[in-house]
Design an enzyme around this catalytic site. Structure first.
Site, PDB file in Angstrom:
ATOM      1  N   HIS A 151      27.623  43.032  25.653  1.00  0.00           N
ATOM      2  CA  HIS A 151      28.335  41.790  25.967  1.00  0.00           C
ATOM      3  C   HIS A 151      29.643  42.127  26.660  1.00  0.00           C
ATOM      4  O   HIS A 151      29.943  43.302  26.905  1.00  0.00           O
ATOM      5  CB  HIS A 151      28.537  40.936  24.708  1.00  0.00           C
TER       6      HIS A 151
ATOM      7  N   HIS B  72      31.910  45.157  25.530  1.00  0.00           N
ATOM      8  CA  HIS B  72      31.488  46.517  25.899  1.00  0.00           C
ATOM      9  C   HIS B  72      31.787  46.783  27.359  1.00  0.00           C
ATOM     10  O   HIS B  72      32.274  47.838  27.740  1.00  0.00           O
ATOM     11  CB  HIS B  72      29.976  46.703  25.690  1.00  0.00           C
TER      12      HIS B  72
ATOM     13  N   CYS C  67      29.521  49.752   4.950  1.00  0.00           N
ATOM     14  CA  CYS C  67      29.101  48.718   5.913  1.00  0.00           C
ATOM     15  C   CYS C  67      28.282  49.390   7.013  1.00  0.00           C
ATOM     16  O   CYS C  67      28.785  50.259   7.724  1.00  0.00           O
ATOM     17  CB  CYS C  67      30.292  47.997   6.537  1.00  0.00           C
TER      18      CYS C  67
ATOM     19  N   CYS D 134      29.922  48.737  10.622  1.00  0.00           N
ATOM     20  CA  CYS D 134      31.073  49.577  11.006  1.00  0.00           C
ATOM     21  C   CYS D 134      30.708  51.050  10.838  1.00  0.00           C
ATOM     22  O   CYS D 134      31.413  51.919  11.306  1.00  0.00           O
ATOM     23  CB  CYS D 134      32.286  49.370  10.125  1.00  0.00           C
TER      24      CYS D 134
ATOM     25  N   CYS E  16      31.568  42.720   4.149  1.00  0.00           N
ATOM     26  CA  CYS E  16      32.471  43.473   5.016  1.00  0.00           C
ATOM     27  C   CYS E  16      33.491  42.495   5.591  1.00  0.00           C
ATOM     28  O   CYS E  16      33.110  41.460   6.136  1.00  0.00           O
ATOM     29  CB  CYS E  16      31.696  44.134   6.146  1.00  0.00           C
TER      30      CYS E  16
ATOM     31  N   HIS F  19      32.703  42.022   9.386  1.00  0.00           N
ATOM     32  CA  HIS F  19      31.427  41.485   9.856  1.00  0.00           C
ATOM     33  C   HIS F  19      30.883  40.327   9.038  1.00  0.00           C
ATOM     34  O   HIS F  19      29.865  39.738   9.413  1.00  0.00           O
ATOM     35  CB  HIS F  19      30.374  42.606   9.882  1.00  0.00           C
TER      36      HIS F  19
ATOM     37  N   LYS G  15      37.577  38.291  17.075  1.00  0.00           N
ATOM     38  CA  LYS G  15      37.060  39.321  17.970  1.00  0.00           C
ATOM     39  C   LYS G  15      35.664  38.932  18.438  1.00  0.00           C
ATOM     40  O   LYS G  15      34.824  38.552  17.626  1.00  0.00           O
ATOM     41  CB  LYS G  15      37.006  40.656  17.224  1.00  0.00           C
TER      42      LYS G  15
ATOM     43  N   LYS H 234      28.856  40.638  18.630  1.00  0.00           N
ATOM     44  CA  LYS H 234      27.489  40.158  18.488  1.00  0.00           C
ATOM     45  C   LYS H 234      27.231  39.758  17.036  1.00  0.00           C
ATOM     46  O   LYS H 234      26.549  38.781  16.761  1.00  0.00           O
ATOM     47  CB  LYS H 234      26.523  41.282  18.912  1.00  0.00           C
TER      48      LYS H 234
HETATM   49  N1  MSP Z   1      29.466  53.304  18.369  1.00  0.00           N
HETATM   50  C1  MSP Z   1      30.818  53.028  18.030  1.00  0.00           C
HETATM   51  C2  MSP Z   1      31.759  53.856  18.869  1.00  0.00           C
HETATM   52  C3  MSP Z   1      31.550  55.334  18.767  1.00  0.00           C
HETATM   53  S1  MSP Z   1      32.626  56.213  19.826  1.00  0.00           S
HETATM   54  C4  MSP Z   1      32.430  57.782  19.379  1.00  0.00           C
HETATM   55  C5  MSP Z   1      31.111  51.557  18.261  1.00  0.00           C
HETATM   56  N2  MSP Z   1      30.297  50.931  19.124  1.00  0.00           N
HETATM   57  S2  MSP Z   1      30.376  49.386  19.534  1.00  0.00           S
HETATM   58  O1  MSP Z   1      29.168  49.101  20.266  1.00  0.00           O
HETATM   59  O2  MSP Z   1      30.645  48.584  18.392  1.00  0.00           O
HETATM   60  O3  MSP Z   1      31.480  49.274  20.599  1.00  0.00           O
HETATM   61  C6  MSP Z   1      32.793  49.428  20.299  1.00  0.00           C
HETATM   62  C7  MSP Z   1      33.657  49.291  21.530  1.00  0.00           C
HETATM   63  O4  MSP Z   1      33.225  48.247  22.411  1.00  0.00           O
HETATM   64  C8  MSP Z   1      35.060  48.876  21.137  1.00  0.00           C
HETATM   65  O5  MSP Z   1      35.837  49.907  20.650  1.00  0.00           O
HETATM   66  C9  MSP Z   1      35.551  48.380  22.459  1.00  0.00           C
HETATM   67  O6  MSP Z   1      35.800  49.467  23.279  1.00  0.00           O
HETATM   68  C10 MSP Z   1      34.339  47.599  22.968  1.00  0.00           C
HETATM   69  N3  MSP Z   1      34.387  46.226  22.473  1.00  0.00           N
HETATM   70  C11 MSP Z   1      33.470  45.615  21.654  1.00  0.00           C
HETATM   71  N4  MSP Z   1      33.869  44.325  21.452  1.00  0.00           N
HETATM   72  C12 MSP Z   1      35.021  44.100  22.105  1.00  0.00           C
HETATM   73  C13 MSP Z   1      35.852  42.984  22.282  1.00  0.00           C
HETATM   74  N5  MSP Z   1      35.605  41.822  21.725  1.00  0.00           N
HETATM   75  N6  MSP Z   1      36.940  43.129  23.080  1.00  0.00           N
HETATM   76  C14 MSP Z   1      37.230  44.312  23.715  1.00  0.00           C
HETATM   77  N7  MSP Z   1      36.468  45.376  23.557  1.00  0.00           N
HETATM   78  C15 MSP Z   1      35.384  45.325  22.734  1.00  0.00           C
HETATM   79  O7  MSP Z   1      32.045  51.064  17.688  1.00  0.00           O
END
Ligand code: MSP
Length: 666
Positions: free
Chosen positions: A19, A22, A127, A130, A145, A148, A296, A299
């Site tokens: 989304h 990411h 969790c 996380c 959590c 979440h 935040k 998903k």
């Molecule tokens: N897999 C772990 C990260 C491991 S790194 C060694 C993870 N993945 S995640 O799919 O949840 O993605 C996390 C990252 O996606 C966040 O740290 C950020 O960079 C980005 N974002 C996810 N949602 C976001 C927002 N709502 N706003 C901005 N960035 C966001 O955690």
């Protein structure tokens, strides 16, 4: 040795579809990498996917397919989402890649040999979303959590531990001696006080999780997913494996992460590296979150901005520009489509786009398309040149410091200056006076030269459109391959004749787009098609997201009964129905839910049901949905319908027996 630059994004969990959140970190990293490469710096951009762990195992189980098949499909979606923006990454790491798995085991061995790992028992709450252990009040039976809102797992099993508690002093020393290690400052303070409060040893293996990397010599244990995931930043360059050989060349990295994963990157990761005797990262920069409805965007919370809807209305460069310009890097920001449309119209259509079209049109009309290169002498020339040099210097400085929004402001100050210069000199009047020909040449040459520099400067922010404008300007090569700092004001150019001019950013019709977006939100996903005015500048990729979305089944995780009871489903009868003016899809219904007063709700079924088809029908309504405005009308609930066939045709849910209005379904 030439200067090198290594930038990473988090690797994304494949338990849900990509989304905007990411895409955000990846676009920032990509634009930063382009900026560095444009300046001749040997740059490496790493991104990828985090594919192990309990929530991914569960997501696959919920779909009833093998985990590997599930992760392969979602990885393709992430790749397609980034391809849509033409993200120029150098490597895509998957934690299921063999070379990564064996390198993580190597890291484990090194940590073990150096005495940082011991075996014990773990008991507590975890969790799966996380992938983090959570402290919970003693007297809570089924804790959720806090991030979440999902139930935590009770874990009581044998586990290996990492001696994190030994790293408290070295970590504090790190934050104090290298204040730039964690940025922004507020995040450093936050993490410093967390560490100063004391560190417990960290459980780094799970017996009850199977989908992951086995612990060397004790394969009933699976390596903790964060130890596995964080290692990607070095294994992708070849640390601990023979597959790649770039570790010496590029390490240490700048890690761009969201603040949601600050602690993993600024406490665990440096501690693992210190433990293994590996050089620490150059910096961890934690940016803020895109919020939607005040929380935040995620998903798991179900409040994300749908990429398919975004792409249906906005070219990739518009989205990239907006996220870089709108969010102060490091702070949270709320996303709205209205703000995106406003930015596109004011900054892109009226700003850069308009400057390009008016300048090029004048060259075509007054000079047969051949850009003049006669520059004014004296104060006039110096003032414009200085304004552009200043914009370039400030842009460079701010971008280097990751202040993307301020860098863009500086470039746009340059655009405004050139615009003012044109307006002040009124070339359209000069063109009517044959004795003012020299002056006309000077004015247009200056405007064209200013535009050329601005286009070079903004190439990392608007990579596709600047290339297009560059071509329309009759210039050779690609802006991203020309270092703006080496390109001098008034240098000789080999420009061909300007011929085809088309506006780089057509102005968006806010009201129309907002109405279409509202309609689309109501529409089942499979039926989503790009709106009629979807821009032609969108790049087509082998597997466009829209197509993948339609093809892949929804990714759903199992929910508990607690989740289900939150949804209040009730029987109702439709009392009145009519079409919503100017909408092909919406019906306005008045329904009896057995309450004191009937309610109004809007339903996206008008393409398949005429008002008279639904009046008197028994339906099922989600009665506790927050009210929402569509086309200026409030909708107080949602009716249930099956989504059938290729086009997602709605078929209303009903009862075959008599049911009083208001009866609850459970
Ligand atoms: N897999 C772990 C990260 C491991 S790194 C060694 C993870 N993945 S995640 O799919 O949840 O993605 C996390 C990252 O996606 C966040 O740290 C950020 O960079 C980005 N974002 C996810 N949602 C976001 C927002 N709502 N706003 C901005 N960035 C966001 O955690």
């Amino acid at each position: 040795m030439s200067e090198t630059f290594y930038v990473t994004t988090p690797i994304y969990y494949v338990n849900a579809r990509p989304h905007l959140g990411h895409v955000y970190t990846t676009l920032v990293a990509d634009s930063l990498a382009m900026f560095k490469r444009q300046r001749g710096i040997d740059t490496f951009l790493l991104t990828g996917t985090d594919e192990h762990g309990i929530s991914i195992e569960r997501a696959a189980a919920a779909r009833g397919i093998p985990v590997k098949q599930h992760v392969d499909e979602i990885v393709d979606e992430f790749k397609a989402a980034f391809a849509k923006f033409n993200v120029r990454f150098d490597r895509w790491i998957r934690t299921t890649d063999d070379y990564h798995e064996s390198a993580v085991q190597e890291l484990w061995r090194v940590l073990e040999e150096r005495g940082h790992i011991y075996k014990g028992d773990y008991e507590g709450w975890f969790c799966g979303y996380c992938n983090e252990y959570r402290d919970v009040e003693q007297d809570v039976d089924n804790p959720l959590c806090p991030l979440h809102d999902r139930p935590l797992d009770r874990v009581a099993e044998e586990s290996y531990f990492f001696r994190l508690s030994n790293f408290q002093a070295p970590l504090i020393e790190l934050y104090d001696s290298r204040p730039d290690f964690v940025q922004p400052d507020a995040r450093r303070n936050e993490v410093r006080s967390f560490v100063a409060g004391g560190l417990k040893d960290l459980s780094i293996s799970r017996v009850s999780v199977k989908w992951g990397i086995p612990v060397p010599n004790d394969p009933k244990h699976t390596i903790y997913v964060w130890l596995d995931a964080l290692s990607n930043y070095i294994t992708a360059l070849g640390w601990g494996n023979d597959r790649y050989k770039e570790f010496e060349r590029y390490w240490p990295a700048l890690h761009l992460v969201g603040k949601d994963i600050l602690r993993f990157h600024t406490v665990y990761w440096p501690a693992f590296l210190m433990g293994a005797g590996i050089e620490l990262p150059r910096q961890v920069f934690a940016h803020g979150m895109w919020l939607s409805g005040g929380r935040k965007m995620s998903k798991t919370l179900g409040n994300t901005v749908d990429l398919a809807v975004l792409h249906a209305h906005f070219a990739p460069d518009m989205i990239r520009y907006f996220v870089l310009r709108e969010m102060s890097f490091g702070q949270d920001g709320g996303f709205t489509y209205e703000a995106l449309i406003d930015r596109v119209n004011s900054d892109l259509a009226d700003g850069l786009g308009n400057l390009a079209s008016r300048t090029l049109t004048m060259i075509k009309n007054y000079f047969g398309g051949q850009p003049p290169r006669r520059f004014a002498v004296g104060a006039d020339r110096d003032e414009m040149r200085n304004a552009i040099e200043q914009a370039k210097a400030r842009f460079h400085e701010e971008y280097d410091a990751l202040n993307f929004s301020r860098a863009i402001e500086a470039a746009w100050a340059g655009i405004a200056r050139i615009d003012k210069f044109i307006t002040d000199n009124q070339p359209w009047k000069l063109a009517k006076d044959s004795s003012a020909r020299d002056r006309l040449e000077e004015v247009i040459a200056t405007a064209y030269e200013g535009l050329r520099h601005v286009v070079l400067l903004t190439a990392p922010v608007l990579p596709e459109t600047t290339l297009e404008i560059w071509g329309q300007m009759g210039l050779n090569g690609e802006p991203l391959k020309i270092n703006p700092d080496e390109s001098k004001w008034g240098e000789p150019l080999d420009a061909s004749t300007i011929d085809l001019i088309s506006p780089a950013f057509p102005k968006l019709n806010k009201e129309k787009i907002m109405a279409e977006i509202e309609d689309q939100k109501e529409r089942p996903q499979a039926a989503q098609q790009p709106a009629e005015h979807a821009t032609t500048k969108e790049q087509e990729v082998a597997s466009p997201l829209g197509a993948t979305q339609a093809a892949a089944p929804a990714v759903a995780d199992k929910i508990s009964i607690d989740d289900f009871v939150k949804v209040e489903l009730r029987a109702a009868t439709v009392l009145e129905a009519e079409r919503v003016p100017k909408s092909d899809r919406l019906l306005r219904l008045i329904v009896d839910l057995g309450e004191a007063e009937p309610r109004q709700l809007l339903a996206g079924i008008a393409e398949h049901y005429a008002p008279e088809d639904v009046i008197g029908r028994k339906i099922i309504v989600v009665a506790n949905l927050a009210p929402r405005k569509l086309r200026g009308l409030e909708s107080n609930g949602m009716l249930l319908a099956a989504s059938v066939g290729e086009d997602g045709k709605p078929v209303l849910a009903t009862f075959t027996e008599d049911v009083p209005n208001g009866a609850r379904l459970k």
